[in-house]
Design a protein around this motif. Structure first.
Motif, PDB file in Angstrom:
ATOM      1  N   ASP A  93       2.434  47.209  60.756  1.00 41.29           N
ATOM      2  CA  ASP A  93       1.499  46.231  60.208  1.00 41.29           C
ATOM      3  C   ASP A  93       0.142  46.333  60.885  1.00 41.29           C
ATOM      4  N   TRP A  94       0.139  46.572  62.192  1.00 42.36           N
ATOM      5  CA  TRP A  94      -1.134  46.732  62.891  1.00 42.36           C
ATOM      6  C   TRP A  94      -1.878  47.961  62.375  1.00 42.36           C
ATOM      7  N   LEU A  95      -1.120  49.044  62.147  1.00 43.78           N
ATOM      8  CA  LEU A  95      -1.754  50.246  61.610  1.00 43.78           C
ATOM      9  C   LEU A  95      -2.214  50.038  60.170  1.00 43.78           C
ATOM     10  N   THR A  96      -1.502  49.192  59.434  1.00 45.77           N
ATOM     11  CA  THR A  96      -1.930  48.865  58.077  1.00 45.77           C
ATOM     12  C   THR A  96      -3.328  48.267  58.104  1.00 45.77           C
ATOM     13  N   GLY A  97      -3.553  47.334  59.042  1.00 46.83           N
ATOM     14  CA  GLY A  97      -4.880  46.735  59.162  1.00 46.83           C
ATOM     15  C   GLY A  97      -5.912  47.727  59.654  1.00 46.83           C
ATOM     16  N   ALA A  98      -5.525  48.576  60.588  1.00 50.56           N
ATOM     17  CA  ALA A  98      -6.481  49.538  61.150  1.00 50.56           C
ATOM     18  C   ALA A  98      -6.885  50.580  60.111  1.00 50.56           C
ATOM     19  N   LEU A  99      -5.926  51.089  59.353  1.00 50.96           N
ATOM     20  CA  LEU A  99      -6.224  52.117  58.350  1.00 50.96           C
ATOM     21  C   LEU A  99      -6.865  51.525  57.100  1.00 50.96           C
ATOM     22  N   ASP A 100      -6.535  50.266  56.791  1.00 44.23           N
ATOM     23  CA  ASP A 100      -7.166  49.523  55.699  1.00 44.23           C
ATOM     24  C   ASP A 100      -7.155  50.294  54.384  1.00 44.23           C
ATOM     25  N   GLN A 101      -5.971  50.787  54.020  1.00 43.52           N
ATOM     26  CA  GLN A 101      -5.833  51.526  52.762  1.00 43.52           C
ATOM     27  C   GLN A 101      -5.667  50.571  51.588  1.00 43.52           C
ATOM     28  N   SER A 344      -6.380  45.493  43.795  1.00 44.38           N
ATOM     29  CA  SER A 344      -6.518  45.799  45.216  1.00 44.38           C
ATOM     30  C   SER A 344      -5.441  45.067  46.014  1.00 44.38           C
ATOM     31  N   ARG A 345      -4.891  45.755  47.022  1.00 47.25           N
ATOM     32  CA  ARG A 345      -3.875  45.116  47.867  1.00 47.25           C
ATOM     33  C   ARG A 345      -3.700  45.921  49.141  1.00 47.25           C
ATOM     34  N   ARG A 346      -3.088  45.281  50.131  1.00 47.77           N
ATOM     35  CA  ARG A 346      -2.755  45.972  51.369  1.00 47.77           C
ATOM     36  C   ARG A 346      -1.684  47.031  51.121  1.00 47.77           C
ATOM     37  N   LEU A 347      -1.578  47.961  52.039  1.00 51.77           N
ATOM     38  CA  LEU A 347      -0.494  48.934  51.991  1.00 51.77           C
ATOM     39  C   LEU A 347       0.748  48.276  52.590  1.00 51.77           C
ATOM     40  N   ARG A 348       1.342  47.351  51.826  1.00 51.47           N
ATOM     41  CA  ARG A 348       2.498  46.589  52.316  1.00 51.47           C
ATOM     42  C   ARG A 348       3.682  47.491  52.641  1.00 51.47           C
ATOM     43  N   ALA A 349       3.706  48.662  52.060  1.00 49.10           N
ATOM     44  CA  ALA A 349       4.849  49.549  52.272  1.00 49.10           C
ATOM     45  C   ALA A 349       4.915  50.073  53.701  1.00 49.10           C
ATOM     46  N   LEU A 350       3.793  50.133  54.419  1.00 49.31           N
ATOM     47  CA  LEU A 350       3.798  50.792  55.729  1.00 49.31           C
ATOM     48  C   LEU A 350       4.696  50.086  56.752  1.00 49.31           C
ATOM     49  N   PRO A 351       4.636  48.755  56.926  1.00 51.97           N
ATOM     50  CA  PRO A 351       5.575  48.115  57.853  1.00 51.97           C
ATOM     51  C   PRO A 351       7.031  48.347  57.453  1.00 51.97           C
TER      52      PRO A 351
END
Length: 462
Positions: A93-101, A344-351
């Motif tokens: 989740d932290w990387l999701t925010g950092a990468l901001d895809q 538009s949405r977060r990359l929820r799949a990453l966590p």
């Protein structure tokens, strides 16, 4: 560049270290933190003009807001159906925010392919056949909404109406049959233009929340061959009861209906050998809802939806714009923007990808099996406590019980448990009786936590 922004950029590594250290203190202090609070908000402050910088914002948050936040990531937050966040999912989740895809399309990133891989892993985890295509959404409400939107298009197909083009008014009334639907189903029907009144309650089995298949067949027979939507439950909120999915699916041999299964957290019963049979027939569903910020233990917000009819899903949610490029003919590779209400949405799949990669099927099965055992333990202890009684058997991971005495006693008990700081349980009503629910879905919860909850209940017993 704004001066504060420039300063923060220059010391970004230090700022992230401060945030990391602060988060670590929060997580390591969960056992000592009140599980829930009823304190009011701090006095409002005006919008800052120049700002106080990231370090100042962290200090202000810690001082003004953090003390009023619940320890919902902790092991004794047993309200609603709330998971925690596994270490791997938190890192993701932290990387999701950092990468901001923004995984809208694959024109600039492989992020959509990571989501496709994660959906495929989840499909395997839940034993669904290959024809069930899926996509990430924000939660069970949006998952139910998406599934029912595809169902609405299917009903239109049966009636010769293209609802996505002509609108719900051209479709006319659509009967939606269910015994114990979650409240989000009515909300979805309202948003879809079918209306809450489209929902027709079918009798449940005696003393159960599961639908009576015979009563469901009678309801379908009364429709005279008109297409309908059946919402089946794979884990009700109060007692985690399961509809007989195979019996329901078999009715499609004689009656035309779309089978939507709300398996928000019940789908995870597949990871327990003693309970997997409760999901027999799940693969026969036309659409399936599964919430991930519940028992997969990923941060809010995260859920997945599956359907056999991706062609209808794309027809409903297609987003035509020159900058997005053509839709294409390969439904397996269609851009995600064409599959859900969001563009538009977060990359929820990453966590979710992180936690599945880190702990695999067996790691998550251990969480499920342990939570089921802990719910059973609490059920046994509550049944033995004077002043309380179970309202239903503990079928999976929820304990539904009531204190003896007046109906007002339940609300008083909820407040007293919150004030104790030891736990959080949510109130409900089951069979007309005010009650409490304790839902186990956190990866941190242990037998010691159950004993702490029991001691509180014992002390507060009527």
């Amino acid at each position: 560049m704004h001066a504060r922004l420039g300063d923060d950029l220059a010391r970004l590594p230090g700022l992230l270290d401060e945030a990391r250290a602060h988060a670590v203190r929060l997580l390591t202090g969960l056992d000592d933190r009140p599980v829930a609070l009823t304190t009011g908000p701090p006095a409002p402050e005006p919008l800052p003009v120049t700002g106080i910088g990231a370090a100042g914002a962290l200090e202000a948050f810690a001082r003004r807001w953090e003390p009023g936040f619940a320890a919902s990531a902790g092991p004794r937050y047993l309200g609603f159906v709330t998971g925690g966040a596994t270490p791997a999912s938190l890192a993701g989740d932290w990387l999701t925010g950092a990468l901001d895809q923004n995984p809208t399309s694959g024109i600039d990133s492989s992020a959509p392919d990571l989501e496709r891989e994660t959906v495929a892993w989840l499909r395997e985890l839940f034993g669904l056949p290959r024809e069930h295509a899926g996509a990430f959404v924000s939660g069970a409400t949006m998952s139910n909404f998406t599934g029912l939107a595809v169902a609405r298009e299917w009903v239109g197909e049966r009636r010769g109406v293209r609802v996505s083009e002509q609108g719900a008014a051209a479709l006319g009334p659509v009967p939606v049959l269910s015994a114990s639907p979650h409240s989000s189903v009515g909300k979805a029907l309202s948003m879809l233009g079918l209306g809450r009144s489209a929902l027709r309650r079918v009798d449940a089995l005696p003393g159960r929340e599961a639908v009576d298949p015979a009563r469901l067949e009678e309801a379908l027979e009364s429709l005279g061959g008109e297409p309908a939507i059946v919402v089946a439950n794979a884990g009700t909120v109060n007692t985690v009861d399961f509809d007989d999915l195979r019996a329901i699916a078999a009715l499609r041999e004689r009656y035309p209906f779309w089978l939507h299964v709300d398996a928000a957290f019940g789908a995870f019963a597949l990871l327990s050998p003693d309970h997997a049979h409760l999901l027999d027939g799940l693969g026969e569903a036309d659409s399936v809802c599964v919430d991930l910020h519940k028992w997969l233990n990923v941060p809010y917000d995260s859920a997945v939806q599956f359907t056999r009819r991706r062609d209808l899903q794309v027809r409903v949610f297609a987003n035509s714009a020159a900058y997005l490029g053509p839709l294409g003919d390969d439904l397996d590779r269609v851009d995600l923007v064409h599959l859900t209400p969001e563009n538009s949405r977060r990359l929820r799949a990453l966590p979710a990808w992180f936690t599945l990669a880190a702990y695999g099927r067996e790691g998550h099965a251990e969480i499920v099996r342990r939570d089921i055992a802990l719910a059973g333990l609490l059920g046994e202890r509550v049944a033995a406590l004077p002043g309380y009684r179970l309202l239903a058997p503990v079928r999976l991971n929820v304990v539904c019980f009531t204190p003896e005495g007046s109906p007002e006693r339940t609300g008083e008990l909820v407040s007293a448990i919150i004030e104790s700081g030891e736990a959080f349980l949510t109130p409900t009503v089951y069979g007309g009786v005010p009650a409490l629910r304790a839902a186990f879905s956190n990866w941190r919860t242990t037998e010691a936590d159950v004993e702490r909850v029991v001691k509180v209940l014992e002390r507060l017993a009527p």
